[in-house]
Design a protein around this motif. Structure first.
Motif, PDB file in Angstrom:
ATOM      1  N   GLY A   1     -25.168  10.412  31.941  1.00 22.08           N
ATOM      2  CA  GLY A   1     -24.330   9.648  31.427  1.00 22.08           C
ATOM      3  C   GLY A   1     -23.574   8.575  32.448  1.00 22.08           C
ATOM      4  N   SER A   2     -22.882   8.626  33.535  1.00 24.12           N
ATOM      5  CA  SER A   2     -21.900   8.458  34.099  1.00 24.12           C
ATOM      6  C   SER A   2     -22.939   7.749  34.306  1.00 24.12           C
ATOM      7  N   ALA A   3     -24.040   7.129  35.096  1.00 26.47           N
ATOM      8  CA  ALA A   3     -25.098   6.058  35.760  1.00 26.47           C
ATOM      9  C   ALA A   3     -25.187   5.055  34.580  1.00 26.47           C
ATOM     10  N   LEU A   4     -25.057   5.174  32.893  1.00 31.77           N
ATOM     11  CA  LEU A   4     -25.516   4.453  32.531  1.00 31.77           C
ATOM     12  C   LEU A   4     -24.200   3.667  31.817  1.00 31.77           C
TER      13      LEU A   4
ATOM     14  N   SER B   1     -32.772  16.207  25.369  1.00 33.81           N
ATOM     15  CA  SER B   1     -33.025  16.412  27.295  1.00 33.81           C
ATOM     16  C   SER B   1     -32.238  15.645  28.517  1.00 33.81           C
ATOM     17  N   MET B   2     -31.465  14.233  27.761  1.00 32.64           N
ATOM     18  CA  MET B   2     -30.934  13.514  28.561  1.00 32.64           C
ATOM     19  C   MET B   2     -29.469  13.815  28.981  1.00 32.64           C
ATOM     20  N   MET B   3     -29.297  15.221  28.699  1.00 31.68           N
ATOM     21  CA  MET B   3     -27.515  15.798  28.959  1.00 31.68           C
ATOM     22  C   MET B   3     -27.667  15.945  30.351  1.00 31.68           C
ATOM     23  N   ALA B   4     -28.092  16.153  30.982  1.00 31.84           N
ATOM     24  CA  ALA B   4     -27.597  15.860  32.418  1.00 31.84           C
ATOM     25  C   ALA B   4     -28.212  15.287  33.640  1.00 31.84           C
TER      26      ALA B   4
ATOM     27  N   PHE C   1     -25.827  -1.318  20.581  1.00 30.28           N
ATOM     28  CA  PHE C   1     -26.963  -1.202  21.848  1.00 30.28           C
ATOM     29  C   PHE C   1     -27.693   0.249  21.441  1.00 30.28           C
ATOM     30  N   ILE C   2     -28.701   0.297  21.972  1.00 32.60           N
ATOM     31  CA  ILE C   2     -29.864   1.763  21.730  1.00 32.60           C
ATOM     32  C   ILE C   2     -29.765   1.371  23.806  1.00 32.60           C
ATOM     33  N   VAL C   3     -29.459   2.683  24.834  1.00 27.68           N
ATOM     34  CA  VAL C   3     -30.067   2.938  25.646  1.00 27.68           C
ATOM     35  C   VAL C   3     -31.402   3.490  26.352  1.00 27.68           C
ATOM     36  N   ALA C   4     -31.807   3.297  26.502  1.00 29.03           N
ATOM     37  CA  ALA C   4     -33.313   3.613  26.978  1.00 29.03           C
ATOM     38  C   ALA C   4     -33.052   3.499  27.609  1.00 29.03           C
ATOM     39  N   ALA C   5     -34.372   4.211  29.089  1.00 27.44           N
ATOM     40  CA  ALA C   5     -34.729   4.293  30.099  1.00 27.44           C
ATOM     41  C   ALA C   5     -36.576   4.356  29.741  1.00 27.44           C
ATOM     42  N   ASP C   6     -36.399   4.197  31.640  1.00 28.56           N
ATOM     43  CA  ASP C   6     -38.592   3.886  31.047  1.00 28.56           C
ATOM     44  C   ASP C   6     -38.776   5.495  30.289  1.00 28.56           C
TER      45      ASP C   6
ATOM     46  N   LYS D   1     -29.791   7.718  12.902  1.00 25.32           N
ATOM     47  CA  LYS D   1     -29.259   9.055  11.765  1.00 25.32           C
ATOM     48  C   LYS D   1     -29.348  10.789  12.702  1.00 25.32           C
ATOM     49  N   ARG D   2     -30.859  10.140  12.760  1.00 24.90           N
ATOM     50  CA  ARG D   2     -31.174  11.700  13.526  1.00 24.90           C
ATOM     51  C   ARG D   2     -30.383  12.047  14.734  1.00 24.90           C
ATOM     52  N   TRP D   3     -29.689  11.646  15.508  1.00 29.72           N
ATOM     53  CA  TRP D   3     -29.290  11.624  17.103  1.00 29.72           C
ATOM     54  C   TRP D   3     -27.475  12.612  16.324  1.00 29.72           C
ATOM     55  N   LEU D   4     -27.196  11.520  15.390  1.00 27.40           N
ATOM     56  CA  LEU D   4     -25.933  11.831  14.573  1.00 27.40           C
ATOM     57  C   LEU D   4     -25.487  13.741  14.232  1.00 27.40           C
ATOM     58  N   ALA D   5     -26.753  14.132  13.372  1.00 25.04           N
ATOM     59  CA  ALA D   5     -26.736  15.213  13.223  1.00 25.04           C
ATOM     60  C   ALA D   5     -26.900  15.972  13.950  1.00 25.04           C
ATOM     61  N   LEU D   6     -26.965  16.014  15.373  1.00 24.23           N
ATOM     62  CA  LEU D   6     -27.735  17.103  16.287  1.00 24.23           C
ATOM     63  C   LEU D   6     -26.624  17.768  16.747  1.00 24.23           C
ATOM     64  N   PRO D   7     -25.878  18.766  16.905  1.00 25.13           N
ATOM     65  CA  PRO D   7     -24.724  19.042  17.586  1.00 25.13           C
ATOM     66  C   PRO D   7     -23.815  19.214  18.400  1.00 25.13           C
ATOM     67  N   HIS D   8     -24.846  18.912  19.170  1.00 27.75           N
ATOM     68  CA  HIS D   8     -23.465  17.858  20.513  1.00 27.75           C
ATOM     69  C   HIS D   8     -23.712  16.813  20.331  1.00 27.75           C
TER      70      HIS D   8
END
Length: 161
Positions: free
Chosen positions: A102-105, A95-98, A53-58, A19-26
């Motif tokens: 995207g392509s890697a996940l 902070s993960m937009m760059a 799924f929730i995508v996670a990294a370290d 829900k928080r993510w969906l409200a972000l402008p990007h």
């Protein structure tokens, strides 16, 4: 180098984060009204033809991906091989937009689905969403042409096993 990624099945406990993510402008720019999208995403938790799924990294959770049985939601995609799956996703954490995430996940997720037997994975980004189209290109998808969907014109893209 971006990755590695983990794709954990989404649960009701993840809904406040989504829900928080969906409200972000990007995210809102391409997914639309956050309240409407939240209702759709949350109601799909019990939908057998939809895997979420929730995508996670370290570094922690960074995004959302849904993978659905195309026969349940073939929104103008035309004839596709039996067992084709569709995907939609977003990176929620700004902070993960760059950094090529995207392509890697996308590649990691799609590689796994194709290895599990899906003959094709399709997606339908907005033709104006150059960042998404570039990420799918880098992940091995090919452009198949424009399609009309309930959300408007989209660029159908596919990756085959």
């Amino acid at each position: 180098m971006a990755g590695p990624y983990h794709f954990r099945p989404m649960t009701p406990a993840d809904l406040p984060l989504v829900k928080r993510w969906l409200a972000l402008p990007h995210v809102r720019q391409w997914w639309g009204d956050p309240a409407e999208q939240y209702e759709l995403v949350s109601s799909d938790l019990d939908e057998p033809a939809m895997d979420q799924f929730i995508v996670a990294a370290d570094g922690g959770d960074l995004g959302y991906i849904q993978c659905y049985d195309l026969t349940a939601w073939n929104s103008g995609f035309g004839a596709q091989p039996e067992g084709t799956r569709g995907i939609d996703l977003f990176i929620g954490e700004p902070s993960m937009m760059a950094g090529g995430h995207g392509s890697a996940l996308i590649r990691a997720f799609v590689d796994d689905r194709l290895a599990q037997g899906a003959p094709r994975i399709v997606t339908d980004p907005d033709p104006a969403n150059a960042r998404a189209i570039r990420a799918y290109d880098k992940a091995g998808f090919r452009k198949m042409g424009m399609v009309d969907t309930p959300d408007g014109p989209a660029l159908l893209m596919a990756r085959d096993a």
